[in-house]
Every structure is written in structure tokens, then in C-alpha cells.
Write a protein that holds these residues in place. Structure first.
Motif, PDB file in Angstrom:
ATOM      1  N   MET A  26      -9.463  -8.929  -3.777  1.00 16.41           N
ATOM      2  CA  MET A  26      -8.688  -7.380  -4.365  1.00 16.41           C
ATOM      3  C   MET A  26     -10.223  -6.344  -4.547  1.00 16.41           C
ATOM      4  SD  MET A  26      -6.203  -8.469  -7.681  1.00 16.41           S
ATOM      5  CE  MET A  26      -5.630  -6.715  -7.862  1.00 16.41           C
ATOM      6  N   ASP A  27     -11.289  -7.370  -4.490  1.00 13.15           N
ATOM      7  CA  ASP A  27     -12.578  -6.012  -4.089  1.00 13.15           C
ATOM      8  C   ASP A  27     -12.727  -5.876  -2.759  1.00 13.15           C
ATOM      9  OD1 ASP A  27     -12.597  -6.163  -7.288  1.00 13.15           O
ATOM     10  OD2 ASP A  27     -13.764  -7.453  -6.943  1.00 13.15           O
ATOM     11  N   GLN A  28     -11.963  -6.668  -2.212  1.00 20.24           N
ATOM     12  CA  GLN A  28     -12.677  -6.221  -0.824  1.00 20.24           C
ATOM     13  C   GLN A  28     -11.182  -4.805   0.296  1.00 20.24           C
ATOM     14  OE1 GLN A  28     -12.818  -9.698   1.323  1.00 20.24           O
ATOM     15  NE2 GLN A  28     -15.572  -9.966   0.640  1.00 20.24           N
ATOM     16  N   TYR A  29     -10.127  -5.360  -0.457  1.00 15.11           N
ATOM     17  CA  TYR A  29      -9.264  -4.882   0.389  1.00 15.11           C
ATOM     18  C   TYR A  29      -8.402  -4.159  -0.305  1.00 15.11           C
ATOM     19  CZ  TYR A  29      -9.683  -8.767   3.641  1.00 15.11           C
ATOM     20  OH  TYR A  29     -10.615  -9.431   4.981  1.00 15.11           O
ATOM     21  N   GLN A  30      -8.196  -3.868  -1.541  1.00 15.58           N
ATOM     22  CA  GLN A  30      -7.252  -2.884  -1.854  1.00 15.58           C
ATOM     23  C   GLN A  30      -7.173  -0.890  -2.090  1.00 15.58           C
ATOM     24  OE1 GLN A  30      -7.206  -3.120  -6.311  1.00 15.58           O
ATOM     25  NE2 GLN A  30      -5.786  -2.179  -6.661  1.00 15.58           N
ATOM     26  N   GLU A  31      -8.666  -1.209  -1.765  1.00 17.13           N
ATOM     27  CA  GLU A  31      -8.582   0.016  -1.358  1.00 17.13           C
ATOM     28  C   GLU A  31      -7.962   0.730   0.092  1.00 17.13           C
ATOM     29  OE1 GLU A  31     -11.874   3.587  -0.496  1.00 17.13           O
ATOM     30  OE2 GLU A  31     -12.405   2.221  -2.493  1.00 17.13           O
ATOM     31  N   ARG A  32      -8.705  -0.016   0.787  1.00 12.50           N
ATOM     32  CA  ARG A  32      -8.018   0.089   2.318  1.00 12.50           C
ATOM     33  C   ARG A  32      -6.047  -0.485   2.625  1.00 12.50           C
ATOM     34  NH1 ARG A  32     -10.652  -4.076   6.082  1.00 12.50           N
ATOM     35  NH2 ARG A  32      -9.269  -2.767   8.268  1.00 12.50           N
ATOM     36  N   ILE A  40       2.431   6.822   3.917  1.00  8.24           N
ATOM     37  CA  ILE A  40       3.641   6.515   3.984  1.00  8.24           C
ATOM     38  C   ILE A  40       4.285   7.026   2.900  1.00  8.24           C
ATOM     39  CG2 ILE A  40       5.652   4.303   3.842  1.00  8.24           C
ATOM     40  CD1 ILE A  40       3.805   2.034   5.603  1.00  8.24           C
ATOM     41  N   LEU A  41       3.480   6.698   1.717  1.00  9.01           N
ATOM     42  CA  LEU A  41       5.048   7.359   0.354  1.00  9.01           C
ATOM     43  C   LEU A  41       4.394   8.318   0.084  1.00  9.01           C
ATOM     44  CD1 LEU A  41       4.684   3.914  -1.879  1.00  9.01           C
ATOM     45  CD2 LEU A  41       6.725   4.493  -0.284  1.00  9.01           C
ATOM     46  N   ILE A  42       3.103   9.424   0.213  1.00 12.18           N
ATOM     47  CA  ILE A  42       2.243   9.899  -0.248  1.00 12.18           C
ATOM     48  C   ILE A  42       2.485  10.525  -1.439  1.00 12.18           C
ATOM     49  CG2 ILE A  42       2.844  12.804  -0.345  1.00 12.18           C
ATOM     50  CD1 ILE A  42       2.582  11.269   2.409  1.00 12.18           C
ATOM     51  N   ASP A  43       3.300  10.202  -2.403  1.00 12.86           N
ATOM     52  CA  ASP A  43       3.233   9.715  -3.853  1.00 12.86           C
ATOM     53  C   ASP A  43       2.675   8.970  -4.429  1.00 12.86           C
ATOM     54  OD1 ASP A  43       4.304  10.733  -6.589  1.00 12.86           O
ATOM     55  OD2 ASP A  43       4.751   8.826  -6.869  1.00 12.86           O
ATOM     56  N   HIS A  44       1.616   9.273  -5.721  1.00  9.10           N
ATOM     57  CA  HIS A  44       0.034   8.464  -5.903  1.00  9.10           C
ATOM     58  C   HIS A  44       0.895   6.877  -7.311  1.00  9.10           C
ATOM     59  CE1 HIS A  44      -2.872   6.767  -8.101  1.00  9.10           C
ATOM     60  NE2 HIS A  44      -2.786   6.904  -9.503  1.00  9.10           N
ATOM     61  N   ASP A  45       1.804   8.089  -7.778  1.00 15.74           N
ATOM     62  CA  ASP A  45       2.550   6.816  -8.478  1.00 15.74           C
ATOM     63  C   ASP A  45       3.727   5.866  -8.261  1.00 15.74           C
ATOM     64  OD1 ASP A  45       1.926   7.814 -10.860  1.00 15.74           O
ATOM     65  OD2 ASP A  45       3.019   9.571 -11.064  1.00 15.74           O
ATOM     66  N   ASP A  46       4.549   5.989  -7.410  1.00 11.90           N
ATOM     67  CA  ASP A  46       4.328   5.242  -6.228  1.00 11.90           C
ATOM     68  C   ASP A  46       4.358   3.884  -5.211  1.00 11.90           C
ATOM     69  OD1 ASP A  46       7.166   5.856  -7.202  1.00 11.90           O
ATOM     70  OD2 ASP A  46       7.572   7.934  -4.794  1.00 11.90           O
ATOM     71  N   THR A  47       3.046   5.111  -4.381  1.00 12.03           N
ATOM     72  CA  THR A  47       1.958   3.789  -4.073  1.00 12.03           C
ATOM     73  C   THR A  47       1.402   3.197  -5.083  1.00 12.03           C
ATOM     74  OG1 THR A  47       0.962   5.665  -2.573  1.00 12.03           O
ATOM     75  CG2 THR A  47      -0.107   4.271  -2.519  1.00 12.03           C
ATOM     76  N   ASN A  48       0.658   3.199  -6.825  1.00 11.01           N
ATOM     77  CA  ASN A  48       0.842   2.030  -7.422  1.00 11.01           C
ATOM     78  C   ASN A  48       1.269   1.429  -7.424  1.00 11.01           C
ATOM     79  OD1 ASN A  48      -2.090   3.288  -7.686  1.00 11.01           O
ATOM     80  ND2 ASN A  48      -1.472   4.848  -9.757  1.00 11.01           N
ATOM     81  N   ASP A  49       2.453   1.515  -7.870  1.00 15.69           N
ATOM     82  CA  ASP A  49       3.714   0.712  -7.967  1.00 15.69           C
ATOM     83  C   ASP A  49       3.548  -0.358  -7.126  1.00 15.69           C
ATOM     84  OD1 ASP A  49       4.655   2.183 -10.470  1.00 15.69           O
ATOM     85  OD2 ASP A  49       6.419   2.603  -9.766  1.00 15.69           O
ATOM     86  N   ALA A  50       4.118   0.234  -5.947  1.00 20.37           N
ATOM     87  CA  ALA A  50       3.965  -0.782  -4.305  1.00 20.37           C
ATOM     88  C   ALA A  50       2.440  -1.539  -4.402  1.00 20.37           C
ATOM     89  CB  ALA A  50       3.683   0.673  -2.949  1.00 20.37           C
ATOM     90  N   ILE A  51       1.984  -1.139  -4.694  1.00 24.25           N
ATOM     91  CA  ILE A  51       0.507  -1.559  -4.702  1.00 24.25           C
ATOM     92  C   ILE A  51       0.016  -3.048  -5.148  1.00 24.25           C
ATOM     93  CG2 ILE A  51      -1.728  -0.519  -6.455  1.00 24.25           C
ATOM     94  CD1 ILE A  51      -2.373  -1.641  -1.895  1.00 24.25           C
ATOM     95  N   GLN A  52       0.764  -2.842  -6.136  1.00 20.30           N
ATOM     96  CA  GLN A  52       0.883  -4.275  -7.291  1.00 20.30           C
ATOM     97  C   GLN A  52       2.169  -4.857  -6.541  1.00 20.30           C
ATOM     98  OE1 GLN A  52       1.593  -2.225 -11.417  1.00 20.30           O
ATOM     99  NE2 GLN A  52       0.115  -1.457 -11.432  1.00 20.30           N
ATOM    100  N   GLU A  53       3.706  -4.393  -6.355  1.00 24.03           N
ATOM    101  CA  GLU A  53       4.004  -5.114  -6.016  1.00 24.03           C
ATOM    102  C   GLU A  53       3.620  -6.245  -4.981  1.00 24.03           C
ATOM    103  OE1 GLU A  53       6.807  -6.938  -6.589  1.00 24.03           O
ATOM    104  OE2 GLU A  53       6.171  -4.915  -9.005  1.00 24.03           O
ATOM    105  N   CYS A  54       2.255  -5.651  -4.104  1.00 22.95           N
ATOM    106  CA  CYS A  54       2.254  -6.095  -2.432  1.00 22.95           C
ATOM    107  C   CYS A  54       0.840  -7.510  -2.992  1.00 22.95           C
ATOM    108  CB  CYS A  54       1.255  -5.340  -1.733  1.00 22.95           C
ATOM    109  SG  CYS A  54       0.152  -5.430  -0.475  1.00 22.95           S
ATOM    110  N   PHE A  55      -0.194  -6.765  -4.179  1.00 22.94           N
ATOM    111  CA  PHE A  55      -0.385  -8.523  -4.854  1.00 22.94           C
ATOM    112  C   PHE A  55      -0.134  -9.567  -5.086  1.00 22.94           C
ATOM    113  CE2 PHE A  55      -4.291  -5.397  -3.634  1.00 22.94           C
ATOM    114  CZ  PHE A  55      -4.941  -5.634  -2.691  1.00 22.94           C
TER     115      PHE A  55
END
Length: 180
Positions: A26-32, A40-55
Motif C-alpha cells: 500500500m505504501d508503494q502503490y496506493q498513490e499511483r 476515471i472518477l474525477i470525484d475525490h470521495d468516489d475515488t476514495n471508495d474505489a481505492i478501498q475496494e480495490c485494496f
């Protein structure tokens, strides 16, 4: 795959080392991955939801990962698929495509990530006007500098169709920028 990446994957597959290795991953790849999803999503909140699901998906599926493949490409594919799933959910909450596009344009205009850079905002608005596939391919090629082979692996598309999508996207963006 680099030796250090291979070791990370072996550690991720080891029950004794998985938690510590996952934190390192996560430290190495989360930001990328965050910014890949954000494009893709533009919206910060949607992106946060998606990154959590991704991990969560990466955590749950790491045992199925082929050690000979590219870890980043594999994770990027999961991130893009999660972003597209989130995008479809978000689109369904609007009456029509136009209303959704206006919502995203507002997000671009108010974005602190672009810090008042009007050219960057104009480029983002042009990208937003592209069909979903062209937008995805353009972002992967232009911003993430992925090779067509990597994009083909991520999108399950052919290299020829990806090159055509990128070419059409560039032309549409040029036309948009000339008219604004």
C-alpha cells in the motif's frame, strides 16, 4: 518482474508475512493507483471508495496472482475495473448522461488538484467529453505512460483497437482545445 517485487509477492502469499507485506504494498502503490482511479472518477470521495475496494480485492485475490506477471499491471487492472464499476453506480444516480457530465465538470472546476491551472482544467474537460473507452485509453497512455501491450492486458482489448481509440481521443481533444 524485479527481484524486490517478486519477494514482496512471496511475502504477500505467506500467512506469517502478509500483513506487513500488504502495508508495504500500500505504501508503494496506493498513490499511483489512487490517481489512476481519480482520472476515471474525477470525484475525490468516489475515488476514495474505489481505492478501498480495490485494496480489499487485492488482499483477497493475492493468492491467485501469477508470480511471473507484472504486479503493478495486475493491481492496475483491479483498480480500473473497480473505478469503472463505481462510475456505473454513480452514473445511475443521475437522471441522464448530461447531468452526470455537468456534475463532473463542476468537480473539475472546483478541483484543488489542478491548483488554478486553466490549461489543465480545459484538458480535463476535453477528456471528459470522450467516450468511456477512449477516455480510459487516453489516460492510460498519456498520463500513466503504459505500453499498448499493458493496456491490452488491463482492458482485454486488441492493440490495434487501442491505438485507434487513442488516435481518435487525441484528435477529439485537439478539436476541443482549438474551439475553446
Amino acid at each position: 518482474m524485479k527481484a524486490e517485487e517478486k519477494q514482496l509477492v512471496y511475502s504477500l502469499k505467506s500467512p506469517a508475512e502478509k500483513r506487513a507485506a500488504f502495508k508495504l504494498l500500500m505504501d508503494q502503490y496506493q498513490e499511483r493507483l489512487y490517481f489512476a482511479i481519480r482520472k476515471i472518477l474525477i470525484d475525490h470521495d468516489d475515488t476514495n471508495d474505489a481505492i478501498q475496494e480495490c485494496f480489499i480485492k487485492i488482499w483477497n485475490k493475492i493468492d491467485t496472482f501469477n508470480v511471473e506477471a507484472s504486479l503493478y499491471t495486475w493491481m492496475y487492472k483491479i483498480a480500473v475495473n473497480q473505478a469503472l464499476q463505481q462510475l456505473r453506480k454513480r452514473k445511475n444516480s443521475f437522471k441522464n448522461e448530461q447531468q452526470y457530465t455537468e456534475f463532473l465538470e463542476t468537480k473539475i472546476s472546483n478541483s484543488t488538484l489542478m491548483d488554478g491551472d486553466e490549461i489543465q482544467k480545459l484538458l480535463q474537460q476535453a477528456i471528459l467529453k470522450l467516450p468511456e473507452k477512449q477516455r480510459l485509453v487516453f489516460n492510460m497512455k498519456y498520463y500513466d505512460d503504459l505500453k499498448y501491450e499493458e493496456i491490452a492486458e488491463i482492458t482485454d482489448g486488441s492493440i490495434g483497437s487501442l491505438k485507434a481509440s487513442y488516435h481518435h481521443a487525441v484528435k477529439k481533444i485537439e478539436e476541443f482545445l482549438k474551439s475553446h
